[in-house]
Design a protein around this motif. Structure first.
Motif, PDB file in Angstrom:
ATOM      1  N   ARG A   5     -12.051  11.013  -3.185  1.00 16.86           N
ATOM      2  CA  ARG A   5     -11.875  10.610  -4.577  1.00 16.86           C
ATOM      3  C   ARG A   5     -10.415  10.257  -4.854  1.00 16.86           C
ATOM      4  NH1 ARG A   5     -15.912  11.018  -7.849  1.00 16.86           N
ATOM      5  NH2 ARG A   5     -14.492  10.878  -9.621  1.00 16.86           N
ATOM      6  N   PHE A   6     -10.227   9.242  -5.686  1.00 16.04           N
ATOM      7  CA  PHE A   6      -8.876   8.826  -6.063  1.00 16.04           C
ATOM      8  C   PHE A   6      -8.842   8.441  -7.540  1.00 16.04           C
ATOM      9  CE2 PHE A   6     -10.989   4.868  -5.017  1.00 16.04           C
ATOM     10  CZ  PHE A   6     -10.527   3.974  -5.976  1.00 16.04           C
ATOM     11  N   ARG A   7      -7.648   8.429  -8.078  1.00 13.37           N
ATOM     12  CA  ARG A   7      -7.419   7.981  -9.448  1.00 13.37           C
ATOM     13  C   ARG A   7      -6.311   6.935  -9.451  1.00 13.37           C
ATOM     14  NH1 ARG A   7      -9.730  11.576 -13.398  1.00 13.37           N
ATOM     15  NH2 ARG A   7     -10.717  13.331 -12.295  1.00 13.37           N
ATOM     16  N   ILE A   8      -6.401   6.005 -10.383  1.00 12.13           N
ATOM     17  CA  ILE A   8      -5.359   5.008 -10.592  1.00 12.13           C
ATOM     18  C   ILE A   8      -4.649   5.342 -11.900  1.00 12.13           C
ATOM     19  CG2 ILE A   8      -4.821   2.568 -10.963  1.00 12.13           C
ATOM     20  CD1 ILE A   8      -5.757   3.124  -8.148  1.00 12.13           C
ATOM     21  N   VAL A   9      -3.341   5.536 -11.816  1.00 11.43           N
ATOM     22  CA  VAL A   9      -2.540   5.799 -13.005  1.00 11.43           C
ATOM     23  C   VAL A   9      -1.388   4.805 -13.061  1.00 11.43           C
ATOM     24  CG1 VAL A   9      -3.130   8.263 -13.037  1.00 11.43           C
ATOM     25  CG2 VAL A   9      -1.090   7.502 -11.809  1.00 11.43           C
ATOM     26  N   ASN A  10      -0.925   4.547 -14.269  1.00 10.17           N
ATOM     27  CA  ASN A  10       0.263   3.726 -14.471  1.00 10.17           C
ATOM     28  C   ASN A  10       1.384   4.617 -14.982  1.00 10.17           C
ATOM     29  OD1 ASN A  10      -0.891   1.285 -13.671  1.00 10.17           O
ATOM     30  ND2 ASN A  10      -1.753   0.899 -15.687  1.00 10.17           N
ATOM     31  N   ALA A  13       4.572   3.785 -18.307  1.00 12.77           N
ATOM     32  CA  ALA A  13       3.797   2.772 -19.015  1.00 12.77           C
ATOM     33  C   ALA A  13       3.791   3.056 -20.512  1.00 12.77           C
ATOM     34  CB  ALA A  13       2.365   2.737 -18.493  1.00 12.77           C
ATOM     35  N   GLU A  14       4.026   2.033 -21.303  1.00 12.04           N
ATOM     36  CA  GLU A  14       3.874   2.131 -22.752  1.00 12.04           C
ATOM     37  C   GLU A  14       2.602   1.438 -23.222  1.00 12.04           C
ATOM     38  OE1 GLU A  14       5.834   3.986 -24.785  1.00 12.04           O
ATOM     39  OE2 GLU A  14       6.740   4.642 -22.901  1.00 12.04           O
ATOM     40  N   THR A  15       1.934   0.736 -22.316  1.00 20.05           N
ATOM     41  CA  THR A  15       0.641   0.106 -22.600  1.00 20.05           C
ATOM     42  C   THR A  15      -0.297   0.386 -21.431  1.00 20.05           C
ATOM     43  OG1 THR A  15       1.273  -1.999 -21.557  1.00 20.05           O
ATOM     44  CG2 THR A  15       1.755  -1.750 -23.919  1.00 20.05           C
ATOM     45  N   ALA A  16      -1.580   0.118 -21.618  1.00 18.41           N
ATOM     46  CA  ALA A  16      -2.574   0.419 -20.579  1.00 18.41           C
ATOM     47  C   ALA A  16      -2.261  -0.280 -19.261  1.00 18.41           C
ATOM     48  CB  ALA A  16      -3.968   0.037 -21.065  1.00 18.41           C
ATOM     49  N   PHE A  17      -1.767  -1.508 -19.341  1.00 19.50           N
ATOM     50  CA  PHE A  17      -1.516  -2.278 -18.127  1.00 19.50           C
ATOM     51  C   PHE A  17      -0.027  -2.463 -17.860  1.00 19.50           C
ATOM     52  CE2 PHE A  17      -5.826  -3.577 -19.383  1.00 19.50           C
ATOM     53  CZ  PHE A  17      -6.492  -3.270 -18.213  1.00 19.50           C
ATOM     54  N   GLY A  18       0.797  -1.608 -18.460  1.00 14.96           N
ATOM     55  CA  GLY A  18       2.221  -1.615 -18.160  1.00 14.96           C
ATOM     56  C   GLY A  18       2.541  -0.580 -17.102  1.00 14.96           C
ATOM     57  N   GLY A  19       3.816  -0.368 -16.884  1.00 15.52           N
ATOM     58  CA  GLY A  19       4.245   0.643 -15.933  1.00 15.52           C
ATOM     59  C   GLY A  19       4.051   0.238 -14.487  1.00 15.52           C
ATOM     60  N   ASN A  20       4.240   1.215 -13.613  1.00  9.34           N
ATOM     61  CA  ASN A  20       4.120   1.002 -12.174  1.00  9.34           C
ATOM     62  C   ASN A  20       2.832   1.659 -11.695  1.00  9.34           C
ATOM     63  OD1 ASN A  20       4.595   0.447  -9.501  1.00  9.34           O
ATOM     64  ND2 ASN A  20       6.608   1.429  -9.406  1.00  9.34           N
ATOM     65  N   LEU A  22      -0.136   3.399  -9.527  1.00  8.08           N
ATOM     66  CA  LEU A  22      -0.125   4.361  -8.441  1.00  8.08           C
ATOM     67  C   LEU A  22      -1.555   4.811  -8.165  1.00  8.08           C
ATOM     68  CD1 LEU A  22       1.585   6.458  -6.649  1.00  8.08           C
ATOM     69  CD2 LEU A  22       1.209   8.039  -8.564  1.00  8.08           C
ATOM     70  N   ALA A  23      -1.924   4.863  -6.896  1.00  7.65           N
ATOM     71  CA  ALA A  23      -3.186   5.473  -6.483  1.00  7.65           C
ATOM     72  C   ALA A  23      -2.902   6.900  -6.031  1.00  7.65           C
ATOM     73  CB  ALA A  23      -3.824   4.678  -5.350  1.00  7.65           C
ATOM     74  N   VAL A  24      -3.709   7.843  -6.514  1.00  8.86           N
ATOM     75  CA  VAL A  24      -3.543   9.259  -6.163  1.00  8.86           C
ATOM     76  C   VAL A  24      -4.839   9.770  -5.553  1.00  8.86           C
ATOM     77  CG1 VAL A  24      -2.942  11.562  -6.966  1.00  8.86           C
ATOM     78  CG2 VAL A  24      -1.972   9.550  -8.110  1.00  8.86           C
ATOM     79  N   VAL A  25      -4.806  10.139  -4.285  1.00  5.78           N
ATOM     80  CA  VAL A  25      -5.962  10.740  -3.619  1.00  5.78           C
ATOM     81  C   VAL A  25      -5.989  12.222  -3.978  1.00  5.78           C
ATOM     82  CG1 VAL A  25      -6.990  11.321  -1.394  1.00  5.78           C
ATOM     83  CG2 VAL A  25      -6.009   9.049  -1.760  1.00  5.78           C
ATOM     84  N   GLU A  26      -7.100  12.674  -4.571  1.00  8.12           N
ATOM     85  CA  GLU A  26      -7.168  14.022  -5.134  1.00  8.12           C
ATOM     86  C   GLU A  26      -7.149  15.119  -4.075  1.00  8.12           C
ATOM     87  OE1 GLU A  26     -10.575  14.285  -7.630  1.00  8.12           O
ATOM     88  OE2 GLU A  26      -9.936  12.671  -8.971  1.00  8.12           O
ATOM     89  N   GLY A 274      -8.288   4.681 -14.331  1.00  7.20           N
ATOM     90  CA  GLY A 274      -9.648   4.801 -13.808  1.00  7.20           C
ATOM     91  C   GLY A 274      -9.687   5.659 -12.570  1.00  7.20           C
ATOM     92  N   CYS A 275     -10.882   5.823 -12.008  1.00  7.13           N
ATOM     93  CA  CYS A 275     -11.046   6.636 -10.807  1.00  7.13           C
ATOM     94  C   CYS A 275     -12.147   6.034  -9.947  1.00  7.13           C
ATOM     95  CB  CYS A 275     -11.386   8.078 -11.161  1.00  7.13           C
ATOM     96  SG  CYS A 275     -12.886   8.274 -12.144  1.00  7.13           S
ATOM     97  N   GLY A 276     -12.233   6.493  -8.696  1.00  5.91           N
ATOM     98  CA  GLY A 276     -13.234   5.955  -7.791  1.00  5.91           C
ATOM     99  C   GLY A 276     -13.338   6.787  -6.526  1.00  5.91           C
TER     100      GLY A 276
END
Length: 280
Positions: A5-10, A13-20, A22-26, A274-276
């Motif tokens: 399982r992984f999550r995608i975070v920014n 970020a000041e907006t949903a599609f801003g920032g840098n 990152l994929a995080v494997v849980e 999101g996550c996946g």
């Protein structure tokens, strides 16, 4: 077939599609270094973070770029801390054990902050004209002598320039960068910044397979900037905002604080997108 399982975070970020991004494997407990490197290459983001259980911290963390592992990086640490809070139910205080050492992070809602170790520094062997040529600038556009700064082994060349015109005008030459700008690990990394009324404007350049890449938001470079501030100003405190990434189409807003006790704090907002699941 293992499922990861992984999550995608920014981060920053000041907006949903801003920032840098990152994929995080849980949970990377079943993954070896070769598989983690392959996953990072698959995501093809600046970095991918991998979490493990730890006996001494909230979680252990390893960080991979698409090409190599990093002992420390700011935006993966901040993004990983947000995932640790959600998955491990730790609350707003998180400690992460990295190959470079343990760091502490604190959250206020979705804004995270870490205390970075004081960076080390060494003089740059190149003169202003040579560095200016690497960046496609004139020597008179530089505001001081370039210096190598290293936080937790992540060494970058910091170049102070005079104004926003110089920031916008940066056009690094890949060949010159490869020949002239090499840190102790053999990597080419340049952080260019200018002082503003609000704080700093910044850009970060690195080489990937001989091509100049630009990172939208760089936490380790912000920590190194804190070290540069201490080098230039001693114990003078600083609270500043760093604006980075506009040229990439992903604005990043980083906070930097240098305290009178020498502490360097870097932070920003973390937005989960999101996550996946990976089927390996």
């Amino acid at each position: 077939m293992p499922e990861v399982r992984f999550r995608i975070v920014n981060v920053f970020a000041e907006t949903a599609f801003g920032g840098n991004p990152l994929a995080v494997v849980e949970d990377a407990s079943q993954l070896d270094a070769q598989t983690m490197q392959a996953i990072a290459s698959q995501f093809n983001l600046s970095e991918t973070a991998f979490l493990f259980e730890s006996e001494t911290a909230s979680a252990a963390l390893r960080i991979f770029t698409p090409a190599y592992e990093l002992p420390f990086a700011g935006h993966p640490a901040l993004g990983a801390a947000a995932v640790v809070r959600r998955v491990y139910q730790t609350g707003d205080t998180v400690t992460l054990q990295l190959p470079a050492g343990q760091i502490a992070l604190q959250a206020q809602q979705d804004r995270w902050r870490l205390r970075a170790p004081v960076p080390l520094h060494r003089l740059c062997e190149l003169d202003r004209r040579q560095i200016a040529e690497v960046l496609g600038l004139g020597p008179d556009q530089l505001a001081g002598e370039p210096v190598w700064m290293s936080v937790q082994g992540n060494e970058q060349l910091l170049v102070s320039v005079k104004d926003e015109v110089a920031i916008e005008g940066c056009q690094p030459d890949a060949g010159l960068m490869a020949r002239r700008v090499r840190n102790v690990a053999g990597q080419s990394k340049v952080y260019v910044f200018a002082r503003t009324e609000e704080g700093f404007l910044a850009r970060f350049f690195w080489l990937k397979q001989g091509c100049v890449m630009e990172d939208p938001g760089t936490g380790s470079a912000a920590a190194n900037l804190g070290g540069w501030w201490q080098l230039q100003c001693g114990r003078v405190p600083l609270k500043a905002q760093i604006s980075q990434g506009r040229q990439t189409g992903r604005l990043n807003c980083l906070s930097l604080e240098v305290a009178t006790d020498g502490g360097i704090y870097v932070g920003g907002r973390v937005v989960e997108l999101g996550c996946g699941v990976l089927h390996l």
